[in-house]
Scaffold this motif. Structure first.
Motif, mmCIF file in Angstrom:
data_model
loop_
_atom_site.group_PDB
_atom_site.id
_atom_site.type_symbol
_atom_site.label_atom_id
_atom_site.label_comp_id
_atom_site.label_asym_id
_atom_site.label_seq_id
_atom_site.Cartn_x
_atom_site.Cartn_y
_atom_site.Cartn_z
ATOM 1 N N SER A 172 0.675 -1.288 0.074
ATOM 2 C CA SER A 172 -0.113 -0.173 -0.027
ATOM 3 C C SER A 172 0.788 1.300 -0.061
ATOM 4 O O SER A 172 2.106 1.421 0.687
ATOM 5 N N GLU A 173 0.501 2.119 -0.668
ATOM 6 C CA GLU A 173 0.956 3.500 -0.776
ATOM 7 C C GLU A 173 1.028 4.108 0.708
ATOM 8 O O GLU A 173 2.045 5.136 1.029
ATOM 9 N N ASP A 174 0.336 3.902 1.636
ATOM 10 C CA ASP A 174 0.289 4.129 3.045
ATOM 11 C C ASP A 174 1.522 3.761 3.951
ATOM 12 O O ASP A 174 2.033 4.223 4.691
ATOM 13 N N THR A 175 1.836 2.464 3.612
ATOM 14 C CA THR A 175 2.822 1.479 4.322
ATOM 15 C C THR A 175 3.643 0.636 3.800
ATOM 16 O O THR A 175 3.594 -0.349 4.029
ATOM 17 N N PRO A 176 4.497 1.334 2.850
ATOM 18 C CA PRO A 176 5.320 0.584 2.103
ATOM 19 C C PRO A 176 6.586 0.194 2.749
ATOM 20 O O PRO A 176 7.522 -0.683 2.405
ATOM 21 N N LEU A 177 7.026 0.993 4.119
ATOM 22 C CA LEU A 177 8.321 1.060 4.452
ATOM 23 C C LEU A 177 8.818 -0.461 5.145
ATOM 24 O O LEU A 177 9.782 -1.172 4.886
ATOM 25 N N SER A 178 7.631 -1.012 5.943
ATOM 26 C CA SER A 178 7.987 -2.432 6.611
ATOM 27 C C SER A 178 8.098 -3.263 5.724
ATOM 28 O O SER A 178 9.066 -4.219 5.773
ATOM 29 N N THR A 179 7.446 -3.420 4.274
ATOM 30 C CA THR A 179 7.862 -4.441 3.219
ATOM 31 C C THR A 179 8.975 -4.328 2.836
ATOM 32 O O THR A 179 9.500 -5.142 2.343
ATOM 33 N N LEU A 180 9.443 -2.946 2.486
ATOM 34 C CA LEU A 180 10.680 -2.875 1.890
ATOM 35 C C LEU A 180 11.938 -3.507 2.946
ATOM 36 O O LEU A 180 12.856 -4.179 2.484
ATOM 37 N N LYS A 181 11.677 -2.960 4.025
ATOM 38 C CA LYS A 181 12.923 -3.668 4.914
ATOM 39 C C LYS A 181 12.651 -5.197 5.122
ATOM 40 O O LYS A 181 13.806 -5.589 5.136
ATOM 41 N N LEU A 182 11.465 -5.666 5.010
ATOM 42 C CA LEU A 182 11.483 -7.042 5.045
ATOM 43 C C LEU A 182 12.330 -7.826 3.719
ATOM 44 O O LEU A 182 12.960 -8.968 3.922
ATOM 45 N N ALA A 183 12.023 -6.993 2.615
ATOM 46 C CA ALA A 183 12.939 -7.596 1.640
ATOM 47 C C ALA A 183 14.502 -7.510 1.798
ATOM 48 O O ALA A 183 15.140 -8.719 1.501
ATOM 49 N N GLU A 184 14.889 -6.510 2.611
ATOM 50 C CA GLU A 184 16.216 -6.402 3.142
ATOM 51 C C GLU A 184 16.409 -7.652 4.002
ATOM 52 O O GLU A 184 17.542 -8.479 3.913
#
Ligand code: NAD
Length: 478
Positions: A172-184
């Motif tokens: 979601s455009e509201d909450t992308p940061l946790s997903t990006l961190k998860l990829a790392e």
């Protein structure tokens, strides 16, 4: 943060970004790339390349990698949880809890991988055999909403990876940061590059991913209108679909129920994550003899819950944005205008710690009627409507008079009546006499307009596999 394509951090081709805001005070948490069709294409092609090797990787190796990712999630739950807290506003402990619980689902999916088998029916003639095997469906596009961004992605990613697929995720455009961190986190734990790509953007990016020719499946959690648009667009290339859409779940409280237990469960469930919760209790039908007692109990519990202001602690965070908040406000105003009685909450808090955020208090509305928006449309906020009924049969009819069918809840001491009501509810999951969290081992999903397909457990893995029937013939030696 940048996006993760083919295991590396990348900017959008056009170089554009957008801000991620903190729902507690409106401050900017970070900026992420505003990806477009070229970025979608890049991520999908990276996934396609990576999947060629992954689908033939022995299952035991896939399981080991997936379990290592699960453990890395646990080890770094604080780090990912802090980002989730900043972008969603939910109290930190709940955010860390979401990461830890999602790691468990990853493990369960990995174990389901070890139980996958092909079949060979015994009915063939000598010199002929039929093998019914399973192939990974192909590159998967996973599109997720804001409310449980990590959990709802794990519903998809864990099943897809163990089935041998590669994934392009669009949070979601509201909450992308946790997903990006998860990829790392996953790449650091040893996941081969290209299997878990994350692109960030808005609806147009989602549309570009759905329209692309290469992906074979769309796994989507979000609103009913978006789900319908995705289903229509996916038909053009006959992509497989798993859709987890909206809910408007009803609870039925019978006159012989344990009222204290029912009110406790309904308050806990209806206000979790400030009501931003697809299978939450949205409406309650209560038999008249216990209506007043139930209302008192529920309203006491609701008013005891505290809001966590910016920089402070409390039970519930803000809503994620003004659009989501406006639904609660509109539904409460509509209920009030039609004669509903607001027992607690109902007005946006102002003052220090609240003015800059999207806060709405836990709200209980009594004397609701079926015409009220609150009793017909998904709220996705901390508002519960309660209506008196003359019988359990009337409650069941009202509960089922909805286009949604995600969950249902029944409270009664009479087991026979409870079972009959559970069987009668048109819903993907039903609970009797308490509301536990939905288990990772069993199917989760909706009937009617609440969705298509099931996630979790072996049912979730099935959704990422295609059957393939192989007819074999040979000369039988004399
Ligand atoms: P939303 O539908 O607005 O957005 C979800 C995602 O879809 C976002 O990433 C968005 O960018 C993308 N999107 C929107 N339109 C699209 C389109 N036409 N094509 C491709 N992508 C598109 O949902 P939201 O506001 O983030 O979340 C709230 C909704 O999600 C509620 O309706 C809720 O019930 C539902 N939800 C359902 C479940 C479930 O399991 N059934 C779980 C959580 C949330």
């Amino acid at each position: 943060m940048e996006m993760v394509i083919d295991g590396t951090w990348q900017a959008a081709t056009e170089g554009e970004t957008f801000a991620v805001l903190n729902p507690r005070d409106g401050s900017v948490v970070d900026h992420v790339p505003l990806a477009g069709p070229q970025d979608a294409d890049r991520a999908i092609r990276a996934a396609e390349t990576a999947m060629a090797g992954w689908r033939v990787t022995p299952m035991t190796e896939r399981v080991a990698v997936q379990k290592a990712c699960a453990q890395a999630m646990r080890d770094r739950a604080g780090e990912v949880g802090a980002l989730l807290h900043a972008e969603l506003g939910r109290p930190l402990m709940g955010c860390v809890g979401e990461i830890l619980r999602s790691a468990d689902l990853l493990d369960i999916y990995a174990e389901e991988g070890l139980r996958l088998v092909a079949e060979m029916p015994l009915g063939s003639a000598p010199g002929e055999r039929i093998i019914v095997t399973r192939d990974p469906v192909g590159v998967v596009v996973a599109i997720t909403p804001f409310n449980y961004p990590v959990t709802l992605l794990m519903f998809k990613l864990g099943a897809a990876l163990i089935a041998g697929c590669a994934v392009v995720a669009k949070p979601s455009e509201d909450t992308p940061l946790s997903t990006l961190k998860l990829a790392e986190v996953f790449h650091d734990a040893g996941l081969p590059k290209g299997l878990f790509n994350v692109v960030t953007g808005k609806r147009a990016l989602g549309e570009a991913l759905v329209a692309h020719k290469i992906p074979r499946k769309i796994a989507f959690t979000g609103s009913v209108p978006a789900g319908k648009a995705i289903a229509a667009a996916a038909a053009g290339t006959m992509k497989r679909l798993t859709l987890e859409l909206g809910g408007h779940s009803a609870a039925i409280v019978c006159a012989d129920a344990d009222i204290d237990k029912a009110a406790a469960a309904i308050a806990r469930h209806g206000f979790a994550n400030t009501g931003q919760f697809c299978y939450r209790v949205n409406r309650v039908y209560v038999e008249r003899p216990v209506y007043d007692a139930f209302l008192r109990n529920l309203s006491d519990r609701a008013s005891a819950l505290t809001l966590a202001p910016a920089g402070g602690d409390g039970d519930l965070g803000p809503l994620v944005n003004e659009k989501i908040l406006a639904v609660s406000e509109r539904q409460v105003a509509d209920a009030r205008a039609r004669g509903g009685r607001i027992l607690t909450g109902g007005a946006r808090p102002m003052g220090p710690g609240f003015a800059g955020g999207h806060y709405f208090p836990p709200t209980v509305v009594a004397e609701t009627t079926p015409e009220m928006l609150l009793m017909r449309e998904e709220t996705f906020g901390p508002v519960i409507g309660v209506q008196p009924v003359d019988s359990a049969a009337e409650a069941l009819r009202l509960a089922n008079g909805s286009e949604f069918g995600l969950a249902g809840f029944v409270f009664t001491h009479d087991l026979g009546r409870g079972l009959a009501l559970c069987e009668g509810l048109e819903a993907g999951s039903v609970w009797l006499n308490d509301i536990q969290r939905s288990s990772h081992h069993v199917p989760f999903g909706g009937v009617k307009q609440s969705g298509l397909g099931r996630e979790k457990g072996r049912y979730g893995v099935e959704a990422y596999l295609e059957y393939k029937t192989m007819y074999l013939s040979w000369e039988v030696p004399a």
